[in-house]
Design a protein around this motif. Structure first.
Motif, PDB file in Angstrom:
ATOM      1  N   LEU A   1       0.847  -1.195   0.000  1.00 35.89           N
ATOM      2  CA  LEU A   1       0.000   0.000   0.000  1.00 35.89           C
ATOM      3  C   LEU A   1       0.884   1.246   0.000  1.00 35.89           C
ATOM      4  CD1 LEU A   1      -3.000   0.688   0.034  1.00 35.89           C
ATOM      5  CD2 LEU A   1      -2.902   0.727   2.526  1.00 35.89           C
ATOM      6  N   LYS A   2       0.754   2.072  -1.007  1.00 39.86           N
ATOM      7  CA  LYS A   2       1.572   3.263  -1.151  1.00 39.86           C
ATOM      8  C   LYS A   2       0.910   4.474  -0.500  1.00 39.86           C
ATOM      9  CE  LYS A   2       4.480   0.894  -3.545  1.00 39.86           C
ATOM     10  NZ  LYS A   2       5.756   0.452  -2.914  1.00 39.86           N
ATOM     11  N   ARG A   3       1.752   5.364   0.061  1.00 37.79           N
ATOM     12  CA  ARG A   3       1.233   6.536   0.768  1.00 37.79           C
ATOM     13  C   ARG A   3       0.440   7.448  -0.159  1.00 37.79           C
ATOM     14  NH1 ARG A   3       1.910  11.560   1.053  1.00 37.79           N
ATOM     15  NH2 ARG A   3       3.567  11.455  -0.496  1.00 37.79           N
ATOM     16  N   SER A   4       0.986   7.759  -1.318  1.00 34.88           N
ATOM     17  CA  SER A   4       0.320   8.694  -2.228  1.00 34.88           C
ATOM     18  C   SER A   4      -1.033   8.158  -2.690  1.00 34.88           C
ATOM     19  CB  SER A   4       1.211   8.977  -3.442  1.00 34.88           C
ATOM     20  OG  SER A   4       1.520   7.770  -4.130  1.00 34.88           O
ATOM     21  N   THR A   5      -1.103   6.835  -2.907  1.00 37.99           N
ATOM     22  CA  THR A   5      -2.355   6.229  -3.363  1.00 37.99           C
ATOM     23  C   THR A   5      -3.423   6.305  -2.284  1.00 37.99           C
ATOM     24  OG1 THR A   5      -1.151   4.696  -4.798  1.00 37.99           O
ATOM     25  CG2 THR A   5      -3.419   4.113  -4.239  1.00 37.99           C
ATOM     26  N   LEU A   6      -3.064   5.918  -1.067  1.00 38.63           N
ATOM     27  CA  LEU A   6      -4.043   5.946   0.023  1.00 38.63           C
ATOM     28  C   LEU A   6      -4.451   7.375   0.349  1.00 38.63           C
ATOM     29  CD1 LEU A   6      -5.684   4.442   2.134  1.00 38.63           C
ATOM     30  CD2 LEU A   6      -3.697   4.525   3.662  1.00 38.63           C
ATOM     31  N   GLU A   7      -3.499   8.305   0.328  1.00 35.30           N
ATOM     32  CA  GLU A   7      -3.807   9.704   0.639  1.00 35.30           C
ATOM     33  C   GLU A   7      -4.801  10.278  -0.366  1.00 35.30           C
ATOM     34  OE1 GLU A   7      -1.170  13.440   2.150  1.00 35.30           O
ATOM     35  OE2 GLU A   7      -0.506  12.461   0.308  1.00 35.30           O
ATOM     36  N   ARG A   8      -4.619   9.965  -1.634  1.00 40.13           N
ATOM     37  CA  ARG A   8      -5.515  10.477  -2.678  1.00 40.13           C
ATOM     38  C   ARG A   8      -6.934   9.935  -2.513  1.00 40.13           C
ATOM     39  NH1 ARG A   8      -2.909   8.749  -6.456  1.00 40.13           N
ATOM     40  NH2 ARG A   8      -4.107   6.953  -7.202  1.00 40.13           N
ATOM     41  N   HIS A   9      -7.049   8.641  -2.250  1.00 40.73           N
ATOM     42  CA  HIS A   9      -8.372   8.040  -2.105  1.00 40.73           C
ATOM     43  C   HIS A   9      -9.062   8.493  -0.817  1.00 40.73           C
ATOM     44  CE1 HIS A   9      -7.000   5.376  -5.348  1.00 40.73           C
ATOM     45  NE2 HIS A   9      -8.280   5.093  -5.536  1.00 40.73           N
ATOM     46  N   LEU A  10      -8.304   8.712   0.237  1.00 39.28           N
ATOM     47  CA  LEU A  10      -8.896   9.236   1.469  1.00 39.28           C
ATOM     48  C   LEU A  10      -9.469  10.628   1.229  1.00 39.28           C
ATOM     49  CD1 LEU A  10      -6.289   8.127   4.173  1.00 39.28           C
ATOM     50  CD2 LEU A  10      -8.671   7.383   4.025  1.00 39.28           C
ATOM     51  N   TYR A  11      -8.728  11.466   0.499  1.00 33.93           N
ATOM     52  CA  TYR A  11      -9.195  12.814   0.226  1.00 33.93           C
ATOM     53  C   TYR A  11     -10.455  12.784  -0.634  1.00 33.93           C
ATOM     54  CZ  TYR A  11      -9.208  17.724  -1.129  1.00 33.93           C
ATOM     55  OH  TYR A  11      -9.574  19.033  -1.318  1.00 33.93           O
ATOM     56  N   ASN A  12     -10.456  11.938  -1.655  1.00 37.97           N
ATOM     57  CA  ASN A  12     -11.624  11.849  -2.549  1.00 37.97           C
ATOM     58  C   ASN A  12     -12.857  11.324  -1.812  1.00 37.97           C
ATOM     59  OD1 ASN A  12     -10.105  12.764  -4.697  1.00 37.97           O
ATOM     60  ND2 ASN A  12      -9.592  10.709  -5.438  1.00 37.97           N
ATOM     61  N   ALA A  13     -12.638  10.521  -0.771  1.00 33.83           N
ATOM     62  CA  ALA A  13     -13.752   9.970   0.007  1.00 33.83           C
ATOM     63  C   ALA A  13     -14.220  10.933   1.092  1.00 33.83           C
ATOM     64  CB  ALA A  13     -13.341   8.638   0.632  1.00 33.83           C
ATOM     65  N   GLY A  14     -13.539  12.098   1.212  1.00 38.60           N
ATOM     66  CA  GLY A  14     -13.934  13.077   2.220  1.00 38.60           C
ATOM     67  C   GLY A  14     -13.324  12.838   3.582  1.00 38.60           C
ATOM     68  N   PHE A  15     -12.226  12.080   3.621  1.00 43.74           N
ATOM     69  CA  PHE A  15     -11.576  11.784   4.893  1.00 43.74           C
ATOM     70  C   PHE A  15     -10.111  12.194   4.890  1.00 43.74           C
ATOM     71  CE2 PHE A  15     -15.275   9.072   4.989  1.00 43.74           C
ATOM     72  CZ  PHE A  15     -15.681   9.168   6.310  1.00 43.74           C
ATOM     73  N   GLY A  16      -9.836  13.303   4.192  1.00 43.55           N
ATOM     74  CA  GLY A  16      -8.507  13.879   4.292  1.00 43.55           C
ATOM     75  C   GLY A  16      -8.315  14.508   5.664  1.00 43.55           C
ATOM     76  N   SER A  17      -7.090  14.875   5.979  1.00 39.72           N
ATOM     77  CA  SER A  17      -6.787  15.421   7.313  1.00 39.72           C
ATOM     78  C   SER A  17      -7.628  16.639   7.647  1.00 39.72           C
ATOM     79  CB  SER A  17      -5.294  15.779   7.395  1.00 39.72           C
ATOM     80  OG  SER A  17      -4.494  14.643   7.192  1.00 39.72           O
ATOM     81  N   GLU A  18      -7.817  17.537   6.655  1.00 44.27           N
ATOM     82  CA  GLU A  18      -8.578  18.764   6.917  1.00 44.27           C
ATOM     83  C   GLU A  18     -10.071  18.499   7.055  1.00 44.27           C
ATOM     84  OE1 GLU A  18      -7.845  18.360   2.476  1.00 44.27           O
ATOM     85  OE2 GLU A  18      -6.831  17.981   4.377  1.00 44.27           O
ATOM     86  N   HIS A  19     -10.545  17.355   6.530  1.00 42.54           N
ATOM     87  CA  HIS A  19     -11.974  17.053   6.591  1.00 42.54           C
ATOM     88  C   HIS A  19     -12.413  16.589   7.978  1.00 42.54           C
ATOM     89  CE1 HIS A  19     -11.527  16.149   2.047  1.00 42.54           C
ATOM     90  NE2 HIS A  19     -11.991  17.375   2.205  1.00 42.54           N
ATOM     91  N   LEU A  20     -11.471  16.079   8.758  1.00 42.87           N
ATOM     92  CA  LEU A  20     -11.853  15.422  10.015  1.00 42.87           C
ATOM     93  C   LEU A  20     -11.451  16.190  11.261  1.00 42.87           C
ATOM     94  CD1 LEU A  20     -11.039  11.712   9.111  1.00 42.87           C
ATOM     95  CD2 LEU A  20     -13.219  12.884   9.068  1.00 42.87           C
ATOM     96  N   ARG A  21     -11.134  17.446  11.136  1.00 42.97           N
ATOM     97  CA  ARG A  21     -10.725  18.208  12.316  1.00 42.97           C
ATOM     98  C   ARG A  21     -11.863  18.329  13.331  1.00 42.97           C
ATOM     99  NH1 ARG A  21      -5.809  20.159  11.038  1.00 42.97           N
ATOM    100  NH2 ARG A  21      -5.367  20.612   8.831  1.00 42.97           N
ATOM    101  N   THR A  22     -13.094  18.298  12.848  1.00 44.85           N
ATOM    102  CA  THR A  22     -14.227  18.462  13.757  1.00 44.85           C
ATOM    103  C   THR A  22     -14.415  17.261  14.690  1.00 44.85           C
ATOM    104  OG1 THR A  22     -15.680  17.558  12.052  1.00 44.85           O
ATOM    105  CG2 THR A  22     -15.476  19.946  12.166  1.00 44.85           C
ATOM    106  N   TYR A  23     -13.825  16.100  14.357  1.00 46.37           N
ATOM    107  CA  TYR A  23     -13.997  14.927  15.210  1.00 46.37           C
ATOM    108  C   TYR A  23     -13.346  15.117  16.585  1.00 46.37           C
ATOM    109  CZ  TYR A  23     -16.036  11.890  11.689  1.00 46.37           C
ATOM    110  OH  TYR A  23     -16.883  11.315  10.786  1.00 46.37           O
ATOM    111  N   LYS A  24     -12.311  15.947  16.635  1.00 44.92           N
ATOM    112  CA  LYS A  24     -11.623  16.144  17.911  1.00 44.92           C
ATOM    113  C   LYS A  24     -12.547  16.759  18.946  1.00 44.92           C
ATOM    114  CE  LYS A  24      -7.491  18.196  19.920  1.00 44.92           C
ATOM    115  NZ  LYS A  24      -6.251  18.982  19.658  1.00 44.92           N
ATOM    116  N   ASP A  25     -13.326  17.770  18.528  1.00 43.18           N
ATOM    117  CA  ASP A  25     -14.267  18.410  19.445  1.00 43.18           C
ATOM    118  C   ASP A  25     -15.427  17.481  19.787  1.00 43.18           C
ATOM    119  OD1 ASP A  25     -12.734  20.694  19.395  1.00 43.18           O
ATOM    120  OD2 ASP A  25     -13.860  21.597  17.736  1.00 43.18           O
TER     121      ASP A  25
END
Length: 270
Positions: free
Chosen positions: A120-144
């Motif tokens: 599993l490559k980092r760039s591949t997983l990072e791209r698919h996570l972002y496209n699925a709406g689970f990039g790092s910036e998408h999930l900041r609200t989970y902390k609160d």
């Protein structure tokens, strides 16, 4: 040899059961459960995903479901190769801890045997996570969302939670030649009804006293879902945990130095 292997499996099962016990409470909302699962994983050097699997195995097969398979059989299990499944696993791991980097997600999947190292490559997983709406910036609200207030501590039905406690009793002339001996009152009370199911004086406060008290509870009122104890040595004994676990009874402990959370027994036996 069979007994030795069974002892090893019971030991691992008890460790897993001890970790997931706080997560079995039906009172937890989803945000608090996620935060608790993350803390337990950090404290025990494991992953939240592993705790999720242990809980699922316990729900389906009880204590036996937590017993590991033979080491040789476990190594021979096939690893999943489907990328969609790997992506779903990565999404779940990131939802549990939004701060996890893509490298950490890959490492966890590799450590859990979900994918072979280097596949599993980092760039591949990072791209698919972002496209699925689970990039790092998408999930900041989970902390609160993980910070939630505790709910009212009272079960809605009887025999869902049994509180146990030991109090000092009077000096009684029950020793040799009438010598006075310090006694201890061990009690068990239903959290919902506040009904004292078992209460008896003993000449000690050892683990056997607790076992006898809860044996009386089982004989008089039947099985129950969960126990609530303080952190006394008699309540954290390994044999007590193992016996209750095999009966499907969970154990919760009051926070250290939190006397108010253990007030029911004081009121009921005074």
């Amino acid at each position: 040899m069979m007994t030795k292997n069974k002892d090893w499996q019971d030991e691992v099962a008890l460790q897993r059961y001890t970790m997931i016990t706080p997560l079995l409470s039906e009172d937890l909302d989803n945000a608090k459960r996620i935060a608790m699962r993350e803390k337990i994983a950090q404290d025990n050097l494991t992953t939240a995903r592993s705790l999720y699997r242990y809980k699922k195995a316990y729900r389906e097969n009880g204590f036996q479901g937590l017993r590991p398979t033979d080491r040789q059989k476990r190594r021979s299990q096939a690893l999943p190769e489907n990328f969609d499944e790997l992506l779903n696993e990565a999404i779940q791991l990131r939802r549990e801890v939004p701060e996890r980097s893509v490298e950490q997600l890959i490492l966890i999947l590799e450590m859990e045997g979900r994918v072979a190292p280097g596949v599993l490559k980092r760039s591949t997983l990072e791209r698919h996570l972002y496209n699925a709406g689970f990039g790092s910036e998408h999930l900041r609200t989970y902390k609160d969302a993980r910070e939630s207030s505790s709910k009212r501590f009272c079960k809605p039905h009887r025999m869902m939670l049994i509180q146990g406690d030991i109090k000092y009793g009077p000096l009684l002339p029950i020793g040799k030649r009438g010598a006075k001996v310090k006694t201890y009152l061990s009690s068990a009370i239903d959290d919902h009804s506040r009904f004292v199911i078992a209460s008896k004086f003993y000449a000690s406060q050892e683990e056997e006293v607790v076992e006898d008290t809860f044996r009386s509870v089982l004989l008089r009122a039947g099985a129950f879902d969960r126990c609530y104890f303080d952190n006394g040595s008699q309540y954290v004994a390994k044999q007590l945990k193992l016996s209750l676990a095999k009966l499907g009874i969970s154990i919760s402990h009051a926070p250290v130095r939190s006397g108010k959370s253990k007030g029911y027994d004081k009121i009921s036996i005074m």
